[in-house]
Write a protein that holds these residues in place. Structure first.
Motif, PDB file in Angstrom:
ATOM      1  N   SER A  24     -10.302 130.423  38.249  1.00  0.00           N
ATOM      2  CA  SER A  24     -10.222 128.894  39.612  1.00  0.00           C
ATOM      3  C   SER A  24     -10.121 127.353  39.390  1.00  0.00           C
ATOM      4  O   SER A  24      -8.734 127.027  40.467  1.00  0.00           O
ATOM      5  N   ARG A  53      -6.191 126.231  42.020  1.00  0.00           N
ATOM      6  CA  ARG A  53      -6.895 124.953  42.202  1.00  0.00           C
ATOM      7  C   ARG A  53      -6.025 124.093  41.717  1.00  0.00           C
ATOM      8  O   ARG A  53      -5.294 123.526  42.863  1.00  0.00           O
ATOM      9  N   PRO A  74     -10.425 124.492  46.052  1.00  0.00           N
ATOM     10  CA  PRO A  74     -11.478 123.923  46.328  1.00  0.00           C
ATOM     11  C   PRO A  74     -12.494 124.990  44.942  1.00  0.00           C
ATOM     12  O   PRO A  74     -12.117 126.091  45.449  1.00  0.00           O
ATOM     13  N   LEU A  75     -12.571 124.396  44.574  1.00  0.00           N
ATOM     14  CA  LEU A  75     -13.039 124.411  43.426  1.00  0.00           C
ATOM     15  C   LEU A  75     -14.551 125.152  43.948  1.00  0.00           C
ATOM     16  O   LEU A  75     -15.122 125.124  44.741  1.00  0.00           O
TER      17      LEU A  75
END
Length: 160
Positions: free
Chosen positions: A57, A61, A67-68
């Motif tokens: 993730s 990003r 987006p996280l």
């Protein structure tokens, strides 16, 4: 042949037949019952995957602006697949070369081939594809191996 014991063990849960005297995860594979070289349990494997997903993730990003998790605005469906692709590439490269991902290493796990100790490239590819499909990873046998491990003939073992 199916007998009454098979039906009873289904009703009693997945551990009913492996709790018998001398039965443990990995016995049929020649693995020890505990310690280094034993088949890793579900909880520690799940923790390793969560560490890897978190790392994927953050990479998604940084490289692609995804987006996280739990951020606003949330990731779109296509952006979720970007994280999955990063996770898959990370898994393929690391398991195919050193035999473990970062999450595996942190949790003290290693992917091994049942044919030899090193995971072969084709085994790493098959394992990664099936892991990314998710469903094969949550269906496992009495030795604790998911379908993503059974098909390429691999097993996740503890290193400590």
């Amino acid at each position: 042949m199916v007998d009454r014991k098979d039906f009873g063990s289904w009703l009693e849960g997945p551990r009913a037949r492996t709790n018998a005297e001398g039965q443990y995860r990995g016995r049929d594979l020649g693995m020890p019952p505990h310690g280094p070289g034993s088949v890793a349990g579900f909880g520690i494997r799940l923790a390793g995957v969560l560490v890897d997903w978190t790392i994927a993730s953050f990479i998604a990003r940084g490289l692609f602006g995804v987006p996280l998790p739990f951020s606003q605005p949330p990731a779109s469906g296509a952006q979720g697949f970007v994280v999955l692709a990063v996770f898959g590439v990370m898994h393929l490269v690391l398991v195919g070369t050193v035999g473990f991902t970062i999450g595996h290493r942190i949790m003290g796990l290693q992917v091994r081939s049942l044919v030899g100790d090193r995971v072969l490239p084709l085994q790493a590819i098959a394992r990664t594809v099936l892991l990314c499909l998710f469903l094969p990873a949550v269906v496992w046998d009495r030795d604790g191996r998911g379908l993503h491990d059974k098909v390429p003939n691999t097993v996740i073992v503890r290193t400590r």
